[in-house]
Scaffold this active site. Sequence first.
Site, PDB file in Angstrom:
ATOM      1  CE  LYS A 183      -2.414   0.929   3.774  1.00  0.00           C
ATOM      2  NZ  LYS A 183      -1.577  -0.105   4.271  1.00  0.00           N
TER       3      LYS A 183
ATOM      4  CG  PHE B 114      -3.543  -2.653   9.010  1.00  0.00           C
ATOM      5  CD1 PHE B 114      -2.453  -3.409   8.615  1.00  0.00           C
ATOM      6  CD2 PHE B 114      -3.548  -2.160  10.302  1.00  0.00           C
ATOM      7  CE1 PHE B 114      -1.395  -3.676   9.488  1.00  0.00           C
ATOM      8  CE2 PHE B 114      -2.503  -2.414  11.182  1.00  0.00           C
ATOM      9  CZ  PHE B 114      -1.427  -3.174  10.771  1.00  0.00           C
TER      10      PHE B 114
ATOM     11  NE  ARG C 286      -0.369   4.990   8.748  1.00  0.00           N
ATOM     12  CZ  ARG C 286      -0.664   3.760   9.129  1.00  0.00           C
ATOM     13  NH1 ARG C 286      -1.122   3.523  10.337  1.00  0.00           N
ATOM     14  NH2 ARG C 286      -0.498   2.747   8.308  1.00  0.00           N
TER      15      ARG C 286
ATOM     16  CB  ALA D  16      -5.066   1.318  10.451  1.00  0.00           C
TER      17      ALA D  16
ATOM     18  CD1 TRP E 193       8.739  -3.194  -4.559  1.00  0.00           C
ATOM     19  CD2 TRP E 193       9.796  -4.261  -6.218  1.00  0.00           C
ATOM     20  NE1 TRP E 193       9.778  -3.894  -4.005  1.00  0.00           N
ATOM     21  CE2 TRP E 193      10.450  -4.564  -4.995  1.00  0.00           C
ATOM     22  CE3 TRP E 193      10.297  -4.822  -7.397  1.00  0.00           C
ATOM     23  CZ2 TRP E 193      11.559  -5.402  -4.926  1.00  0.00           C
ATOM     24  CZ3 TRP E 193      11.402  -5.651  -7.325  1.00  0.00           C
ATOM     25  CH2 TRP E 193      12.017  -5.936  -6.097  1.00  0.00           C
TER      26      TRP E 193
ATOM     27  CG  PHE F  53       4.491  -9.539  -6.284  1.00  0.00           C
ATOM     28  CD1 PHE F  53       5.471  -9.832  -5.349  1.00  0.00           C
ATOM     29  CD2 PHE F  53       3.477  -8.665  -5.921  1.00  0.00           C
ATOM     30  CE1 PHE F  53       5.448  -9.266  -4.085  1.00  0.00           C
ATOM     31  CE2 PHE F  53       3.438  -8.099  -4.659  1.00  0.00           C
ATOM     32  CZ  PHE F  53       4.433  -8.394  -3.733  1.00  0.00           C
TER      33      PHE F  53
ATOM     34  CE  LYS G   4       2.909  -2.725   8.586  1.00  0.00           C
ATOM     35  NZ  LYS G   4       3.316  -1.378   8.467  1.00  0.00           N
TER      36      LYS G   4
ATOM     37  CB  THR H 131       5.151   0.069  -2.497  1.00  0.00           C
ATOM     38  OG1 THR H 131       5.831  -0.489  -1.388  1.00  0.00           O
ATOM     39  CG2 THR H 131       6.053   0.054  -3.709  1.00  0.00           C
TER      40      THR H 131
END
Length: 558
Positions: free
Chosen positions: A73, A303, A96, A275, A411, A383, A107, A75
Amino acid sequence: MSYKSDIEIAREANKKPIQEIGDKLGIPSEHLLPYGHDKAKVSQDFINSVQGNDNGKLILVTAINPTPAGEGKTTTTVGLGDGLNRIGKKAAICIREASLGPCFGMKGGAAGGGYAQVVPMEEMNLHFTGDFHAITTAHNLLSAMIDNHIYWGNELAIDERRVVWRRVLDMNDRALRDTVTSLGGVANGFPRQTGFDITVASEVMAILCLATDLDDLQRRLGDIIVAYTRKKEPITCRDIQADGAMTVLLKDAMQPNLVQTLENNPAFVHGGPFANIAHGCNSVMATTTALKIADYVVTEAGFGADLGAEKFMNIKCRKAGLAPSVVVVVATVRAMKMNGGVAKADLGEENVDAVKKGCPNLGRHIENVKSFGVPVVVAINHFVTDTDAEVQAVKDYVAEQGSEAILCQHWAKGSEGTEELATRVAEIAEGDWANFAPLYADDMPLLEKVETIAKRIYRADEVLADQKIRNQLKEWEEAGYGNLPVCMAKTQYSFTTDPTRRGAPTGHSVPVREVRLSAGAGFVVVICGEIMTMPGLPSKPAAEAIKLNADGDIEGLF
């Protein structure tokens, strides 16, 4: 084929002096308070000077329920911001700050990934500009002053059994969830049971993220309810006379932090409530400032959309008078396959049927976000193992839901990989198709607000709340807090309170374990299921792999 790690890519970034980044948004260098060469705080005087400007378009990035496969998210938020700048738009990103707890837990970093990152990556994931330390200290100053007040005669007649203000630490430490303080005799005060939450769950964090200026900050801090008397009368932070000193500690932390993406585009990184146990959005100060000086502002909510986006709409937008023009829901083929029952080890193999089987989780989020009156675009975060057939299956499914899905390769390619998404998002935003409205009215009773979210967002049949909780909510309504929104503390992994239930389940119940009044922040926290406001570390914490190498560089952050 081998790929560079996020930290390797970040270390090779061609960063520009932060004054050049400020120039892109018209921030004069004298209004940037530098922390080194690549990060700075924006002065309150400058923020005040742009309040007469028109607002740009606000774009929210959210996601499906997180899976071990990863969704990307942040990214995507960074990639979309870079993409908008690539197509000639004046865009800024608002995300954030990272908490040390998950950084050393499971994480890892929180600055994006691949070629869609915000830098300096190491500093952002560690101490950054010290905002979280200031919040932790301000919170615990209040804790110390409450116990000190009781120790020196308890003039306010606080019932020691009814002190509701816990302490905080920006670390995952399950041993501190339930503690007893003041053991050791008369000199140490009066023993009582209490505990610690993680800093990102602190009401001070929420207040900093929702306050509009220093005066508003001090007023909100003063409104915090810290304890009750034996007659159940509330005692506030203002009664303890801690609000002034807390404001002093938070003076610099209130100013938004400006950094840059790998492509040297401006990014505001400020505030960091979780969140799943807090309201999951960056600060109102950062978002509203960005909207005054950029034509497009891309922000994220933590999230899945059942948590972050719901709170963004019902709490942040309601409190700050904001309205998103378009929402981007991030999904991955890998996550669809996991929702379809595929084990993580088998995600590299093509399985179109599993993709189709897992898509209802995405569909539920699309439907939920649309219920706020905002158009939705799905970003398929690409991906290398994704096949054309799997990607097409997601696109076809999303089309059936009345939205569109766009493949994004940020990415690997940076802004080049989000040109199509950026173009479409800009078209929708400029079309002014949104007709935003929160899910419930201010004057709805508190329990009905909880039930509205549980039934309309989680698709639960009922909310299970015992009489003690119902009575507590009624007492708060009678005390004048009935118009507050509710902040649901729930697992991020499922629409239910059971983290193992994937997909789009229906027919479940939402058990409410506890409710907490955050009078300063301006919401009621509703703790559901087994969710903890102080997380623990996993069996193999990420901290085990974080170290300095022979060159003095940090390794292990990802």
